[in-house]
Design a protein around this motif. Structure first.
Motif, PDB file in Angstrom:
ATOM      1  N   MET A 131      -2.989  34.471   8.565  1.00  0.00           N
ATOM      2  CA  MET A 131      -4.063  33.666   7.990  1.00  0.00           C
ATOM      3  C   MET A 131      -4.634  34.324   6.737  1.00  0.00           C
ATOM      4  O   MET A 131      -4.881  33.669   5.746  1.00  0.00           O
ATOM      5  CB  MET A 131      -5.226  33.497   8.983  1.00  0.00           C
ATOM      6  N   THR A 132      -4.815  35.662   6.828  1.00  0.00           N
ATOM      7  CA  THR A 132      -5.549  36.340   5.761  1.00  0.00           C
ATOM      8  C   THR A 132      -4.803  36.328   4.431  1.00  0.00           C
ATOM      9  O   THR A 132      -5.427  36.400   3.385  1.00  0.00           O
ATOM     10  CB  THR A 132      -5.858  37.791   6.150  1.00  0.00           C
ATOM     11  N   ASP A 133      -3.448  36.227   4.497  1.00  0.00           N
ATOM     12  CA  ASP A 133      -2.734  36.263   3.226  1.00  0.00           C
ATOM     13  C   ASP A 133      -2.600  34.877   2.593  1.00  0.00           C
ATOM     14  O   ASP A 133      -1.989  34.726   1.551  1.00  0.00           O
ATOM     15  CB  ASP A 133      -1.356  36.923   3.407  1.00  0.00           C
ATOM     16  N   LYS A 134      -3.210  33.863   3.224  1.00  0.00           N
ATOM     17  CA  LYS A 134      -3.130  32.525   2.637  1.00  0.00           C
ATOM     18  C   LYS A 134      -3.956  32.450   1.372  1.00  0.00           C
ATOM     19  O   LYS A 134      -5.018  33.054   1.278  1.00  0.00           O
ATOM     20  CB  LYS A 134      -3.690  31.508   3.628  1.00  0.00           C
ATOM     21  N   ARG A 135      -3.487  31.643   0.414  1.00  0.00           N
ATOM     22  CA  ARG A 135      -4.268  31.453  -0.803  1.00  0.00           C
ATOM     23  C   ARG A 135      -5.489  30.614  -0.454  1.00  0.00           C
ATOM     24  O   ARG A 135      -5.386  29.631   0.284  1.00  0.00           O
ATOM     25  CB  ARG A 135      -3.426  30.699  -1.830  1.00  0.00           C
ATOM     26  N   LYS A 136      -6.638  31.006  -0.987  1.00  0.00           N
ATOM     27  CA  LYS A 136      -7.868  30.280  -0.655  1.00  0.00           C
ATOM     28  C   LYS A 136      -8.116  29.176  -1.671  1.00  0.00           C
ATOM     29  O   LYS A 136      -7.778  29.322  -2.848  1.00  0.00           O
ATOM     30  CB  LYS A 136      -9.055  31.238  -0.638  1.00  0.00           C
ATOM     31  N   TYR A 137      -8.706  28.111  -1.196  1.00  0.00           N
ATOM     32  CA  TYR A 137      -9.023  26.997  -2.084  1.00  0.00           C
ATOM     33  C   TYR A 137     -10.366  26.428  -1.651  1.00  0.00           C
ATOM     34  O   TYR A 137     -10.560  26.080  -0.493  1.00  0.00           O
ATOM     35  CB  TYR A 137      -7.931  25.922  -1.986  1.00  0.00           C
ATOM     36  N   TYR A 138     -11.296  26.361  -2.607  1.00  0.00           N
ATOM     37  CA  TYR A 138     -12.635  25.873  -2.277  1.00  0.00           C
ATOM     38  C   TYR A 138     -12.983  24.676  -3.151  1.00  0.00           C
ATOM     39  O   TYR A 138     -12.917  24.760  -4.379  1.00  0.00           O
ATOM     40  CB  TYR A 138     -13.648  27.012  -2.493  1.00  0.00           C
ATOM     41  N   LEU A 139     -13.319  23.557  -2.495  1.00  0.00           N
ATOM     42  CA  LEU A 139     -13.710  22.388  -3.274  1.00  0.00           C
ATOM     43  C   LEU A 139     -14.967  21.762  -2.697  1.00  0.00           C
ATOM     44  O   LEU A 139     -15.285  21.961  -1.517  1.00  0.00           O
ATOM     45  CB  LEU A 139     -12.583  21.363  -3.356  1.00  0.00           C
ATOM     46  N   THR A 140     -15.687  21.039  -3.547  1.00  0.00           N
ATOM     47  CA  THR A 140     -16.983  20.501  -3.126  1.00  0.00           C
ATOM     48  C   THR A 140     -17.146  19.048  -3.551  1.00  0.00           C
ATOM     49  O   THR A 140     -16.612  18.633  -4.579  1.00  0.00           O
ATOM     50  CB  THR A 140     -18.132  21.294  -3.787  1.00  0.00           C
ATOM     51  N   THR A 141     -17.906  18.306  -2.746  1.00  0.00           N
ATOM     52  CA  THR A 141     -18.400  16.993  -3.199  1.00  0.00           C
ATOM     53  C   THR A 141     -19.797  17.261  -3.759  1.00  0.00           C
ATOM     54  O   THR A 141     -20.365  18.320  -3.476  1.00  0.00           O
ATOM     55  CB  THR A 141     -18.566  15.988  -2.035  1.00  0.00           C
ATOM     56  N   PRO A 142     -20.367  16.324  -4.503  1.00  0.00           N
ATOM     57  CA  PRO A 142     -21.785  16.514  -4.824  1.00  0.00           C
ATOM     58  C   PRO A 142     -22.547  16.494  -3.495  1.00  0.00           C
ATOM     59  O   PRO A 142     -22.036  15.963  -2.505  1.00  0.00           O
ATOM     60  CB  PRO A 142     -22.144  15.268  -5.648  1.00  0.00           C
ATOM     61  N   ILE A 143     -23.721  17.067  -3.457  1.00  0.00           N
ATOM     62  CA  ILE A 143     -24.506  16.896  -2.238  1.00  0.00           C
ATOM     63  C   ILE A 143     -25.426  15.699  -2.495  1.00  0.00           C
ATOM     64  O   ILE A 143     -25.996  15.566  -3.569  1.00  0.00           O
ATOM     65  CB  ILE A 143     -25.252  18.178  -1.823  1.00  0.00           C
ATOM     66  N   TYR A 144     -25.520  14.836  -1.517  1.00  0.00           N
ATOM     67  CA  TYR A 144     -26.096  13.502  -1.753  1.00  0.00           C
ATOM     68  C   TYR A 144     -27.583  13.439  -1.443  1.00  0.00           C
ATOM     69  O   TYR A 144     -28.061  14.070  -0.505  1.00  0.00           O
ATOM     70  CB  TYR A 144     -25.333  12.471  -0.911  1.00  0.00           C
ATOM     71  N   TYR A 145     -28.282  12.634  -2.219  1.00  0.00           N
ATOM     72  CA  TYR A 145     -29.721  12.456  -1.993  1.00  0.00           C
ATOM     73  C   TYR A 145     -29.957  11.759  -0.655  1.00  0.00           C
ATOM     74  O   TYR A 145     -29.235  10.817  -0.312  1.00  0.00           O
ATOM     75  CB  TYR A 145     -30.329  11.596  -3.107  1.00  0.00           C
ATOM     76  N   THR A 146     -31.014  12.203  -0.005  1.00  0.00           N
ATOM     77  CA  THR A 146     -31.286  11.633   1.324  1.00  0.00           C
ATOM     78  C   THR A 146     -32.331  10.524   1.284  1.00  0.00           C
ATOM     79  O   THR A 146     -32.809  10.105   2.329  1.00  0.00           O
ATOM     80  CB  THR A 146     -31.800  12.717   2.284  1.00  0.00           C
ATOM     81  N   ASN A 147     -32.704  10.072   0.099  1.00  0.00           N
ATOM     82  CA  ASN A 147     -33.658   8.962   0.112  1.00  0.00           C
ATOM     83  C   ASN A 147     -32.944   7.615   0.233  1.00  0.00           C
ATOM     84  O   ASN A 147     -33.556   6.570   0.163  1.00  0.00           O
ATOM     85  CB  ASN A 147     -34.577   8.995  -1.114  1.00  0.00           C
ATOM     86  N   GLY A 148     -31.636   7.657   0.438  1.00  0.00           N
ATOM     87  CA  GLY A 148     -30.895   6.425   0.673  1.00  0.00           C
ATOM     88  C   GLY A 148     -29.696   6.725   1.557  1.00  0.00           C
ATOM     89  O   GLY A 148     -29.451   7.882   1.902  1.00  0.00           O
ATOM     90  N   LEU A 149     -28.974   5.670   1.908  1.00  0.00           N
ATOM     91  CA  LEU A 149     -27.787   5.843   2.751  1.00  0.00           C
ATOM     92  C   LEU A 149     -26.521   5.638   1.931  1.00  0.00           C
ATOM     93  O   LEU A 149     -26.569   5.015   0.876  1.00  0.00           O
ATOM     94  CB  LEU A 149     -27.844   4.842   3.907  1.00  0.00           C
ATOM     95  N   PRO A 150     -25.406   6.146   2.401  1.00  0.00           N
ATOM     96  CA  PRO A 150     -24.191   6.088   1.573  1.00  0.00           C
ATOM     97  C   PRO A 150     -23.686   4.673   1.306  1.00  0.00           C
ATOM     98  O   PRO A 150     -23.708   3.829   2.196  1.00  0.00           O
ATOM     99  CB  PRO A 150     -23.158   6.841   2.410  1.00  0.00           C
TER     100      PRO A 150
END
Ligand code: MSP
Length: 662
Positions: A1-20
């Protein structure tokens, strides 16, 4: 596991004053697709999504709901999370900006920037857009240049971030990392913004209570964008990011309207703190409804749940990725959605899978047959499938999802054609015929196996079913795409259980079901409108007076008075594609022009309606019919057994537009 290449991706974090709505869903599904794809390429992937829970908007929404902010955001965050689960999204980290570990990271980042000399105290007066959470360069009384909504004059003591010091370093960074901002158009936009000069940025607020406190500087709380952007770092260790090994991020995937925050502010904050910068910011386009950005404030949103309920999560995922060229804007339509579902999923992949399994069941005792020597037609298909593996991988790498899917579907189409040309069902029982049939069926099943593996990141649910139908071991998600080759399908493998994939659905019925769920969900708590006379099934947007009932229930005049009916004049009328019973009208009701859908298309020519005066129920909650907002109801009589609508009107009198009917 440790020798695997790492990959990090993100979505925006969404405002909670509405629903998706499906705009947010789009960003998240894209990320989830990349995440699944990268896993199949052998990466150790972390995907972060989450909720952006601070700020004046939340303060106001919580107040309106009569609950403390913390309770309000907890409920909303749970809703967002539940929806992503229903869509098969496998976020590894759901970060909330109210998490303690996040607050610590924000405070730590601020401390680093301050210690490095990039933060100073000051005062600021400006026009603030509470919807975009940003000061905007307009005069008092003017609206926000970005979203068009009103701005407020705000004066406050706050801490400033020396953004101006980063003009040069940022331009150098962009020059050295030409792929940092994608696509090209967004890169150019950011470059010219930064080249135009950068003004220092106020990064704390004293006018807001609901935020992360600046330690030792209360009542200062952090500006929401300083807070929100830092969530990407909090999710993977915060100050201890080196321990997790997932920082810097490989890609922040965002909508194009927030590119500046990500490609200018965020790298500047990180540079100021002496931290590594993300490798790439990818800005996608918008989902549009009638050529306008889908957004809650415009009231033109489509929610994902009804679609998932009627067509399944894979249908929505497929449609969003297939129909829109990634990076560009794309129009949403229920019509196109169901069209894609029926043609590509039900008749395409679904049909190929079920007929292949049925033929193998019938001719080969439910086991993958053993092929004899391949003939040119088999080899041509093999070549096409083998080429698709390399091409599709490259297209996924470039986030060219629609092209990847196009290529997989042309392989499916070629296989359908191959079956028609080779017609294994008409071969006889001689040894030669049996061998030929076995070869054709093996070839078909092998294409299906490859197409299934390649499609898995987009269609996780249905490809898992096809995979087990083909008797393949494990889950398609654990296939190593780098090892996927033509010819690996092992003869003799018993087929697995057949499961329903994409049952065909009648378009009108599917749309009707999705829209009525959407309307149900949007219904506000009853505004105690008196029940209208029954409308004809066709006249969804018309209140067609029903034939008198034997024992009509009596209502008081005060109940009737709750229904506000006014004289309106039809300004425009047009048919709605895919809805043969509906007309889309714009109607002048004296105080405003309303868009109203009426179920009269089979009885009235649109052109002949222009200028006609009609009775309009104007205080009915807006609802959607075939994806089109209908804000009011035209009154009509319902005539004859088929309920033909006949518009109520004022032929003898020149009545004033907007006059109330009492
Ligand atoms: N909270 C900020 C982001 C902070 S990131 C550190 C925010 N939130 S949001 O709830 O408004 O979500 C914005 C994101 O949702 C957009 O960037 C985009 O990814 C997605 N979309 C919202 N409406 C959209 C469309 N109509 N079409 C496509 N995506 C859209 O901004």
């Amino acid at each position: 596991m440790t020798d695997k290449r790492k990959y990090y991706l993100t979505t925006p974090i969404y405002y909670t004053n509405g629903l998706p709505h499906i705009g947010h869903t789009y960003s998240t599904i894209v990320c989830d697709t990349i995440r699944r794809y990268k896993r199949m390429r052998g990466y150790d992937v972390v995907m972060t999504t989450g909720t952006d829970e601070h700020g004046v908007n939340v303060e106001r929404s919580a107040k309106k709901a009569g609950v403390p902010e913390s309770e309000f955001v907890a409920k909303m965050a749970a809703e967002w999370r539940a929806l992503w689960d229903e869509l098969g999204v496998q976020g590894d980290e759901f970060i909330r900006t109210t998490d303690l570990k996040h607050a610590h990271t924000v405070q730590w980042l601020f401390k680093q920037c301050r210690e490095n000399g990039f933060v100073y105290p000051g005062h600021y007066t400006g026009q603030y857009c509470i919807y975009d959470n940003a000061y905007v360069d307009v005069k008092p009384g003017e609206n926000c240049p970005d979203c068009g909504r009103s701005t407020e004059t705000v004066t406050e003591a706050n801490y400033f971030f020396k953004l101006s010091a980063f003009q040069k370093p940022l331009l150098q960074w962009y020059a050295k990392h030409p792929d940092f901002i994608q696509p090209e158009a967004r890169r150019n936009e950011v470059l010219s913004f930064v080249e135009g000069g950068l003004r220092d940025l106020s990064i704390t607020r004293t006018t807001i209570r609901w935020g992360i406190p600046v330690p030792g500087e209360e009542p200062h709380v952090f500006y929401v964008w300083f807070d929100a952007l830092t969530a990407y770092l909090s999710a993977v260790g915060g100050p201890q990011y080196e321990k997790t090994g997932f920082w810097p991020a490989d890609v922040h995937l965002v909508g194009k309207e927030i590119i500046r925050f990500h490609a200018v502010y965020w790298p500047a904050f990180l540079m100021a703190a002496g931290l590594p910068l993300p490798k790439q910011i990818w800005a996608h386009g918008w989902l549009l409804m009638d050529s306008t950005k889908m957004s809650k404030s415009l009231g033109n949103v489509v929610r994902p749940r009804p679609i998932v309920h009627v067509l399944g999560m894979d249908a929505l995922r497929y449609y969003l990725l297939r129909e829109t060229v990634f990076g560009q804007d794309g129009n949403f339509s229920y019509d196109a959605l169901v069209q894609r579902y029926n043609s590509d999923l039900a008749n395409g992949l679904g049909n190929l899978a079920s007929r292949t399994a049925a033929m193998i069941e019938k001719n080969s005792g439910g086991k993958i047959p053993k092929p004899a020597a391949l003939q040119p037609s088999d080899s041509a298909l093999a070549t096409q499938a083998q080429a698709a593996i390399g091409d599709v991988v490259e297209q996924y790498d470039n986030l060219a999802f629609s092209r990847a899917l196009e290529q997989i579907w042309s392989l499916i189409a070629a296989t359908d054609k191959y079956l028609t040309t080779e017609h294994p069902w008409s071969l006889g029982e001689s040894d030669a015929d049996q061998q030929r049939r076995a070869t054709i069926l093996w070839t078909t099943a092998e294409v299906l196996r490859i197409a299934t593996a390649l499609t898995h990141p987009v269609l996780p649910e249905s490809t898992t079913k096809v995979w087990s139908l083909l008797g393949q071991p494990g889950q398609p998600g654990s296939i190593a795409l780098d090892n996927l080759r033509w010819g690996q399908l092992v003869p003799g493998t018993p087929l697995g259980k057949s499961q329903a994939l994409f049952p065909r659905i009648e378009k009108a019925e599917a749309i009707e079901r999705m829209e009525s769920m959407e309307n149900e969900a949007q219904k506000q708590p009853s505004p105690a409108v008196a029940p209208m006379p029954a409308s004809t099934p066709a006249a969804s947007g018309t209140a067609a007076a029903a034939a008198p009932q034997a024992t009509p229930e009596k209502i008081g005049i005060e109940d009737f008075a709750k229904v506000e009916m006014r004289v309106g004049q039809i300004k425009t009328a047009e048919r709605i594609v895919g809805a043969d019973k509906l007309l889309k009208l714009t109607v002048d009701i004296g105080t405003e022009i309303r868009q109203i859908c009426a179920g009269i298309a089979q009885y009235y020519e649109p052109e002949k309606l222009i200028g006609r005066k009609v009775a309009v129920v104007v205080n009915l909650a807006p609802r959607k019919l075939r994806g089109v907002e209908s804000n009011g109801m035209i009154v009509a009589a319902s005539v004859g057994p088929e309920g033909r609508p006949v518009l109520a009107g004022f032929p003898d009198e020149d009545v004033e537009i907007g006059a109330r009917l009492k």
